[in-house]
Design a protein around this motif. Sequence first.
Motif, mmCIF file in Angstrom:
data_model
loop_
_atom_site.group_PDB
_atom_site.id
_atom_site.type_symbol
_atom_site.label_atom_id
_atom_site.label_comp_id
_atom_site.label_asym_id
_atom_site.label_seq_id
_atom_site.Cartn_x
_atom_site.Cartn_y
_atom_site.Cartn_z
ATOM 1 N N GLU A 215 0.860 -1.181 0.000
ATOM 2 C CA GLU A 215 0.000 0.000 0.000
ATOM 3 C C GLU A 215 0.896 1.231 0.000
ATOM 4 O O GLU A 215 1.616 1.487 0.962
ATOM 5 C CB GLU A 215 -0.904 0.001 1.233
ATOM 6 N N ILE A 216 0.900 1.975 -1.097
ATOM 7 C CA ILE A 216 1.839 3.072 -1.296
ATOM 8 C C ILE A 216 1.096 4.394 -1.423
ATOM 9 O O ILE A 216 0.097 4.487 -2.145
ATOM 10 C CB ILE A 216 2.687 2.847 -2.572
ATOM 11 N N ARG A 217 1.597 5.412 -0.736
ATOM 12 C CA ARG A 217 1.108 6.786 -0.929
ATOM 13 C C ARG A 217 2.205 7.553 -1.646
ATOM 14 O O ARG A 217 3.365 7.561 -1.197
ATOM 15 C CB ARG A 217 0.758 7.450 0.402
ATOM 16 N N THR A 218 1.858 8.181 -2.751
ATOM 17 C CA THR A 218 2.839 8.828 -3.627
ATOM 18 C C THR A 218 2.558 10.324 -3.718
ATOM 19 O O THR A 218 1.406 10.752 -3.848
ATOM 20 C CB THR A 218 2.792 8.207 -5.035
ATOM 21 N N ARG A 242 2.422 -1.136 6.615
ATOM 22 C CA ARG A 242 2.432 -1.413 8.056
ATOM 23 C C ARG A 242 1.504 -0.462 8.808
ATOM 24 O O ARG A 242 0.827 -0.863 9.760
ATOM 25 C CB ARG A 242 3.864 -1.292 8.578
ATOM 26 N N GLN A 243 1.458 0.808 8.380
ATOM 27 C CA GLN A 243 0.572 1.751 9.056
ATOM 28 C C GLN A 243 -0.890 1.368 8.851
ATOM 29 O O GLN A 243 -1.699 1.448 9.791
ATOM 30 C CB GLN A 243 0.814 3.164 8.533
ATOM 31 N N LYS A 244 -1.213 0.922 7.631
ATOM 32 C CA LYS A 244 -2.594 0.511 7.374
ATOM 33 C C LYS A 244 -2.952 -0.701 8.227
ATOM 34 O O LYS A 244 -4.048 -0.775 8.792
ATOM 35 C CB LYS A 244 -2.767 0.181 5.892
ATOM 36 N N ALA A 245 -1.990 -1.645 8.338
ATOM 37 C CA ALA A 245 -2.239 -2.827 9.171
ATOM 38 C C ALA A 245 -2.390 -2.437 10.641
ATOM 39 O O ALA A 245 -3.253 -2.963 11.354
ATOM 40 C CB ALA A 245 -1.101 -3.831 8.998
ATOM 41 N N ALA A 246 -1.538 -1.492 11.072
ATOM 42 C CA ALA A 246 -1.624 -1.045 12.468
ATOM 43 C C ALA A 246 -2.947 -0.328 12.728
ATOM 44 O O ALA A 246 -3.569 -0.514 13.783
ATOM 45 C CB ALA A 246 -0.446 -0.134 12.795
ATOM 46 N N ASN A 247 -3.384 0.496 11.771
ATOM 47 C CA ASN A 247 -4.672 1.190 11.929
ATOM 48 C C ASN A 247 -5.833 0.201 11.974
ATOM 49 O O ASN A 247 -6.790 0.368 12.749
ATOM 50 C CB ASN A 247 -4.876 2.179 10.785
ATOM 51 N N ALA A 248 -5.722 -0.835 11.126
ATOM 52 C CA ALA A 248 -6.780 -1.850 11.127
ATOM 53 C C ALA A 248 -6.807 -2.590 12.457
ATOM 54 O O ALA A 248 -7.881 -2.877 13.005
ATOM 55 C CB ALA A 248 -6.554 -2.831 9.973
ATOM 56 N N ALA A 249 -5.605 -2.885 13.000
ATOM 57 C CA ALA A 249 -5.535 -3.572 14.296
ATOM 58 C C ALA A 249 -6.098 -2.688 15.404
ATOM 59 O O ALA A 249 -6.800 -3.164 16.307
ATOM 60 C CB ALA A 249 -4.096 -3.961 14.599
ATOM 61 N N THR A 403 11.075 -5.563 11.433
ATOM 62 C CA THR A 403 10.230 -5.070 10.349
ATOM 63 C C THR A 403 9.049 -5.991 10.115
ATOM 64 O O THR A 403 7.915 -5.542 9.904
ATOM 65 C CB THR A 403 11.058 -4.948 9.055
ATOM 66 N N GLU A 404 9.287 -7.310 10.176
ATOM 67 C CA GLU A 404 8.205 -8.270 9.945
ATOM 68 C C GLU A 404 7.228 -8.323 11.108
ATOM 69 O O GLU A 404 6.044 -8.602 10.925
ATOM 70 C CB GLU A 404 8.807 -9.660 9.715
ATOM 71 N N ALA A 405 7.711 -8.057 12.314
ATOM 72 C CA ALA A 405 6.859 -8.153 13.502
ATOM 73 C C ALA A 405 6.036 -6.896 13.751
ATOM 74 O O ALA A 405 4.972 -6.948 14.373
ATOM 75 C CB ALA A 405 7.720 -8.456 14.734
ATOM 76 N N GLU A 406 6.524 -5.758 13.265
ATOM 77 C CA GLU A 406 5.902 -4.467 13.598
ATOM 78 C C GLU A 406 4.440 -4.347 13.195
ATOM 79 O O GLU A 406 3.638 -3.822 13.976
ATOM 80 C CB GLU A 406 6.706 -3.332 12.963
ATOM 81 N N PRO A 407 4.006 -4.820 11.988
ATOM 82 C CA PRO A 407 2.592 -4.633 11.629
ATOM 83 C C PRO A 407 1.618 -5.246 12.632
ATOM 84 O O PRO A 407 0.502 -4.763 12.788
ATOM 85 C CB PRO A 407 2.498 -5.321 10.256
ATOM 86 N N ASP A 408 2.029 -6.314 13.317
ATOM 87 C CA ASP A 408 1.153 -6.965 14.295
ATOM 88 C C ASP A 408 1.476 -6.548 15.718
ATOM 89 O O ASP A 408 0.979 -7.148 16.675
ATOM 90 C CB ASP A 408 1.290 -8.486 14.177
ATOM 91 N N ARG A 409 2.325 -5.522 15.870
ATOM 92 C CA ARG A 409 2.726 -5.022 17.186
ATOM 93 C C ARG A 409 3.336 -6.129 18.047
ATOM 94 O O ARG A 409 3.037 -6.278 19.227
ATOM 95 C CB ARG A 409 1.531 -4.386 17.909
ATOM 96 N N LEU A 410 4.176 -6.927 17.417
ATOM 97 C CA LEU A 410 4.872 -7.997 18.107
ATOM 98 C C LEU A 410 6.323 -7.608 18.324
ATOM 99 O O LEU A 410 6.859 -6.750 17.631
ATOM 100 C CB LEU A 410 4.809 -9.298 17.300
#
Length: 633
Positions: A215-218, A242-249, A403-410
């Motif tokens: 998901e890219i913002r340009t 990752r921000q979109k995943a964090a917002n969804a979480a 980096t891989e853990a951050e979207p799920d706040r792990l």
Amino acid sequence: MSEGLGVFDAQLRLVSWNRKFQDFIGLGDVALQAGTPHETLFTHALTPKDTSLSRILARVRTTIEAASNGESHSINCELPDGRAIRFSAAPLLGGGVAAVYSNITEQNQRETDLARRVHERTAALQLSENRLNIIANEVSAGIAHVDKNMQFSYVNTRFARAYGLRPEDFIGKPCSAILAPETLGKSNHFFEQTRRGAAVDFAMTVRLPDGRDKEIRTFLRPEQPSRGEVIGFFLLSIDMTRQKAANAALLQSQKMDALGRLSSGISHDFNNLLTVILGNLTPLADRLDQPDLNEEFLAPAIAAARRGSDLTRRLLSLARKQPIDPQPVTTDDILDGLVKLLRPTIPETIEISAQSATDLPLVFVDLAQLEMALFNLAVNARDAIGASGTIELRQDVVFLSPTEAEPDRLASGHFLRLQVIDSGEGMTEDSRERIFEPFYTSKDDGAGYGLGLSMVYMFVKQSNGAIRVESKRGFGSTFTILIPAVDASDLPEADTGESPGTQLLSAQERPVTLLVDDDADVRRVLRRQLVDEGYPVIEAANAQDALDLLQHMSEIRLLISDIAMPGGMSGLDLACEVLKGPSRVGILLMTGQATPPDQSCLGVKLPILRKPFDPALLQQAIKQVLKISGEDT
């Protein structure tokens, strides 16, 4: 004039000169004569003791002689007094040589100063460029410049890395040679707006060469010099995945929190109602000697009440209010056992298999809840497949980088990874985003509560893990549960404290029981159940009345009390007062509330019954408190 000038004829005899020239060759005090040969002139001038000046004059003489052969010559040198000079000799038409001496000290100084400034500014520009490169390459965004021919003229390291290339691989390449056709098709409209001078921002999903979707913002900004023509544009892309995943979480967490507050608010009263309903219907069904009437009316009502109890439990579980019992466990055999449990419920046309890696890590989890979560996922996979297909259950260990853990706040580290993979119909993007919402279901009306996956989600969160779903319409689904691996040395020590019930000796007779609950209907149901088992029962509507009874009636040996009661004194407060006294009273608490009570004030852990409960569970709890043997019941 400021220059020294000397003119020689074809035979290199002095024809004319000025004072500065005469001073320059060291003959300022000599009366020169026209026609003096240059050999004589310089032989006289070369006599000074200053050897450095002699060497300079020797070079001057050589320069004049070279000019007499038709070639112009020029030399720069420094006089002993520090002055910088330039001596030039050029042939004249018709023969002869014109020699010019110039003092270039100031000119040299200006050139030296200019060169120094150029060097300093060049170094400063280089330093600034290096700093900008460092910033551009380290900033968490892809940066590029595209010229008016839609060719890349610059990209930073992050932009290049996203495509598996080096920055230099982009230079001079057209956008069509780098960007995927789908990405270019979505972006061209925005590119054209920027080429016409507009600043444009947009968001889109970009498919990278390795198959990942980002998901890219340009942000596009035109390069437009003062004359007005757009000669290219700058592009800055930020990965918002990752921000979109964090917002969804976060949104999911907020939904669950709202549901939790709602569930917590109604659970006490609702469970009291169910206790009364089940407490009256169940003995009525046992005593009614009319099977048809029982089956037609009572059995459905009892089943509905129990479903209501189950629904409440599910809601509390979703709201993180239903406690779990995590223990350090290994899951080596969990998938094989699950396959055996599922096989009878799955059509023969659906193949189910399990695959477990070796050396699985220790995890701190409620094993029963984990099995239920996997069971729910497998049942959903079965429903998604339909007539025929495959369900794969897998478990292994995986390491997640920060980096891989951050979207799920792990936290970064090793995780037990459990996967349920099906070949079903898959999900749409909308379904995938809503799949863990409470009461959301894609099944036919009445086929489910829509709570199964929400319960899985909340259990995983309670276990400090994460759940991910990958699905595409027509390509099946993969659910992945990640549970943190633990080290045995980091686990909490087991609770070895004993319940106050162990203070009591085994009883041959049913002890006098004090039943405390502010709901008269609940008391009536529980009193009947206790009396039916032979317990003498005394009732109290609140904790203070119960305490007064305990202080005046030493015969009371068993206290059964609700926790939440009016009057400023709760069941926990009552238990605390009883434990302070000398009497040995068994204590059994009950609650219809969602939040597990904090028993730290008691110093011990008391057994707690959660409403609604049936008579068998009540008797089992009393047996635990009083340690009555099975033969005495």
